[in-house]
Enzyme design. Structure first.
Site, PDB file in Angstrom:
ATOM      1  N   GLU A 195      38.796  41.750  32.781  1.00 49.39           N
ATOM      2  CA  GLU A 195      38.372  42.995  33.419  1.00 49.39           C
ATOM      3  C   GLU A 195      39.436  43.492  34.395  1.00 49.39           C
ATOM      4  OE1 GLU A 195      36.006  44.769  32.405  1.00 49.39           O
ATOM      5  OE2 GLU A 195      35.153  43.258  31.076  1.00 49.39           O
TER       6      GLU A 195
ATOM      7  N   GLU B 259      38.738  51.006  28.649  1.00 48.61           N
ATOM      8  CA  GLU B 259      38.188  50.515  27.383  1.00 48.61           C
ATOM      9  C   GLU B 259      39.208  50.573  26.253  1.00 48.61           C
ATOM     10  OE1 GLU B 259      35.537  48.939  27.399  1.00 48.61           O
ATOM     11  OE2 GLU B 259      34.526  49.621  29.207  1.00 48.61           O
TER      12      GLU B 259
END
Length: 727
Positions: free
Chosen positions: A500, A444
């Site tokens: 991702e 993240e």
């Protein structure tokens, strides 16, 4: 050879586990004002979650209407007793309740993690018998019969196009588009939007019989969108831009946000909610962007939230956002660990495998908090989030990271893990949660939070040196983003999964760093074990990604899992990972997954092996080279090179299809979460929290408490577009 199509793959097994999202202690620690703030944002999130039904499939809103009528009238247990008296088998009743829980948990009848259709585990005859034995049917048979007539067959229909989400007659269905919209249509309209700096995040696209388009913006207010009072001719088509999609639901969301603003803790929260409310009423994404700026400036709140059209994973084109709203209580103790990682970020970013010119000019230190979720209204609940997704905000002003602590801690690791060798089972289960905590933190903060985008401004200037060398070509950078162009628009279809993959690569690449491990409290042998299990977990996830791959459409159904499959291929290519005994999956047997002399071995003796002694050498080098390519292509808006690279590593070769069949045969149902429900008490001056048992019956009861039995406005929105969206 791949096995034949099996409808059982679309059924959620009755043995599915359910985890409780426990936030009791954290919620009790809030002040009455903070609890009211959380309650109203939670209500806004859940009212908006009904939008997910309208974004999922043509039939999802009607299935929701049917289930709400049933379970508002009686509990799952009472319905089971009534069905038993009507002669329905107990296993069929259980399958019915599990289907209802699966539907609620995914906000629709397609899996949020995998995009494949979910059907009941009972027959259509048993399903109908259960419905007709219900108290709701006794009270209003005509209304229930009407819903069954509309969608009863669709609930069970597994025609090829209806098996998964996609865009086009040979790819699947998507309620972001009318059923006659093709990929070429969507790309044409995207060019129209790019040229006018229109965001697709809050839109859906419909095509009429003449081939012209209506582009709808989500808004409580209707009519033509500002600046588009007249239809526009573009590339031989007429395009109308209108507001009012999901109108009644958007009004409810905005109303609840206005109530939250009245009890907000500070001016930033009030300004944030005012802009969100304006966006949801008027349809302006610019208002939502401005609200997100205020959200970033709201540092260290006790109650954290975010709401809107956020992630584009489920849009086949990768540009339209699914509804997502959450509210959570900050875990101060755990957040301190992430704050240390934030402070270390400027020293860690230079360790990534690209030069400083490819990194953001200034690292904006974000809030990074661990949260206890109170309400999460969407089709699925992630373990961590890095938001907002707006490039214009992220590149220059920053972002926030959140780790959802009660989601991570809800994992059940008591059972044997498939495709992990017996020698690794204990270490894997005992270390997976702390290793995943490290991975989420890096993914993240330094994954999604890193990397520069090269842009050309309206005046022709750029934000990079014209002489800058592209490390993959050895020549000066030859491409960049046009004015107003976003990453999602520049990388259609692959944008979500590619990003991702980039973030996951950052996690496995940097988790070997001893400074990173020390921040999370892992040193020496314990740190080495964290690294090994993180790499092993990533490699296993790459194998499990085959579960979400469709040989029929040659399409991956889940962005994160597609990314993990690519990383597994990189690891195998580098000699760091291997699938041991993979050839056994290709053995004989009617199931097409290696049935025979190894049947008494778990998974036929097939398992994932990671060579621990190669991780920090060949492994880091290979993942680093792959990561550098992705970042270079992303920075330079080089879609062609990125797609060629990603296609190479995400294409499933024919010799891996038997492995897919084995993975499917050995799969376990993905657990559900049961969330609490907040209620006003003391004359509306405080809020109480109601929890539900962790079971399929508990999930059903939570939705019966959360929503009324009927919603005429939702049903009206569904009927308006049902024929256009139905494939």
């Amino acid at each position: 050879m791949a096995a034949e199509f099996d409808p059982k793959h679309h059924v959620v097994d009755n043995s599915v586990s359910v985890a409780q999202l426990d936030c009791t202690t954290a919620f009790a620690g809030l002040t009455p004002q903070e609890r009211l703030y959380a309650h109203y944002i939670g209500r806004a999130s859940w009212e908006g979650a009904k939008i997910c039904l309208l974004q999922c499939s043509a039939e999802s809103p009607a299935i929701f209407a049917l289930l709400q009528r049933l379970f508002a009238a009686q509990s799952a247990a009472a319905l089971g007793e009534a069905a038993a008296k009507a002669g329905v088998d107990a296993d069929d009743v259980k399958a019915f309740v599990v289907y209802a829980a699966a539907f609620y948990s995914n906000c629709g009848n397609y899996r949020s993690f995998g995009d494949s259709k979910i059907i009941p585990g009972c027959s259509q005859e048993a399903f109908t018998a259960i419905v007709k034995a219900s108290a709701a049917y006794a009270a209003d048979a005509a209304a229930v019969d009407a819903l069954l007539a509309d969608v009863g067959d669709l609930i069970f229909d597994l025609s090829p196009r209806l098996r998964g989400l996609g865009l086009g007659a040979d790819k699947g269905v998507s309620a972001y588009y009318s059923s006659n919209v093709t990929l070429e249509d969507a790309q044409l309209v995207q060019r129209f939007m790019d040229g006018r700096h229109l965001s697709a995040y809050n839109t859906r696209l419909f095509k009429d019989a003449d081939g012209n388009f209506e582009l709808r913006q989500a808004a409580a207010e209707g009519g033509a969108a500002p600046g588009f009072e007249e239809p526009v001719e573009f590339e031989g088509r007429t395009i109308r831009v209108v507001r009012g999609d999901y109108g009644a639901l958007m009004a409810r969301v905005a109303d609840n946000l206005d109530k939250a603003a009245a009890v907000a803790a500070n001016d930033e929260q009030k300004a944030m909610l005012a802009k969100y409310s304006a966006s949801f009423r008027g349809g302006s994404v610019e208002d939502h962007i401005e609200g997100s700026r205020h959200w970033i400036r709201d540092k260290g709140p006790s109650v954290e939230s975010y709401i809107g059209f956020i992630e584009s994973y489920r849009d086949p084109l990768g540009v339209r956002g699914e509804w997502e709203g959450f509210v959570a209580v900050v875990n101060r103790e755990m957040s301190a660990k992430f704050a240390t990682l934030v402070e270390a970020a400027p020293a860690l970013l230079p360790k990534l495998p690209w030069g400083p010119a490819y990194e953001k000019d200034v690292f904006q230190r974000p809030d990074f908090t661990s949260l206890e979720v109170v309400a999460f209204g969407s089709s699925g609940i992630p373990a961590g989030i890095n938001i907002p997704n707006y490039d214009v905000v992220r590149q220059g002003e920053g972002f926030k990271n959140v780790s959802l602590g009660n989601v991570l801690s809800a994992r059940d690791l008591k059972e044997r893990v498939t495709f992990i060798h017996d020698d690794d089972q204990e270490a894997f289960r005992s270390t997976l949660v702390p290793s995943f905590e490290v991975q989420v933190g890096l993914h993240e903060l330094l994954g999604h939070g890193s990397g520069k985008l090269f842009r050309r401004n309206e005046d022709g200037t750029t934000n990079f040196d014209a002489a800058l060398i592209n490390p993959e070509t050895g020549a000066p950078v030859a491409s960049c983003y046009a004015p107003g162009q976003t990453y999602d628009a520049a990388f259609p279809v692959i944008s979500s999964s590619l990003e991702e993959c980039r973030a996951e690569c950052v996690g496995v690449y940097l988790c070997v760093d001893k400074d990173v491990l020390k921040i999370f409290g892992h040193e020496g042998d314990e740190g080495d074990r964290i690294v090994y299990v993180n790499w092993l977990s990533m490699a296993r996830a790459g194998l499990m990604a085959l579960l979400f791959y469709s040989p029929e459409t040659k399409k991956h159904g889940q962005a994160h899992m597609q990314a993990r499959f690519a990383i597994l291929r990189v690891m195998i290519e580098a000699g760091v990972a291997e699938i041991v005994n993979a050839e056994r999956a290709a053995g004989g047997g009617a199931g097409g997954a290696g049935e025979g002399k190894h049947d008494d071995e778990p998974e036929l003796g097939v398992y994932v092996k990671v060579h621990e002694d190669r991780i920090r050498t060949a492994g880091v080098a290979a993942v680093g080279a792959f990561l550098r390519k992705i970042q270079t292509y992303k920075a330079t808006a080089d879609y062609a090179a990125a797609k060629a690279l990603y296609d190479r590593y995400t294409t499933v070769p024919d010799d891996m299809l038997p492995l897919r069949d084995l993975v499917v045969r050995c799969r376990k149902p993905r657990p559900f979460f049961v969330q609490p429900h907040t209620m006003l008490v003391d004359g509306g001056d405080d809020v109480a929290l109601r929890e539900f048992e962790p079971s399929a019956e508990g999930v059903v009861a939570s939705f019966a408490a959360r929503y009324p039995a009927t919603d005429d406005e939702l049903e009206g929105l569904w009927r308006k577009d049902f024929a256009a969206i139905r494939a």
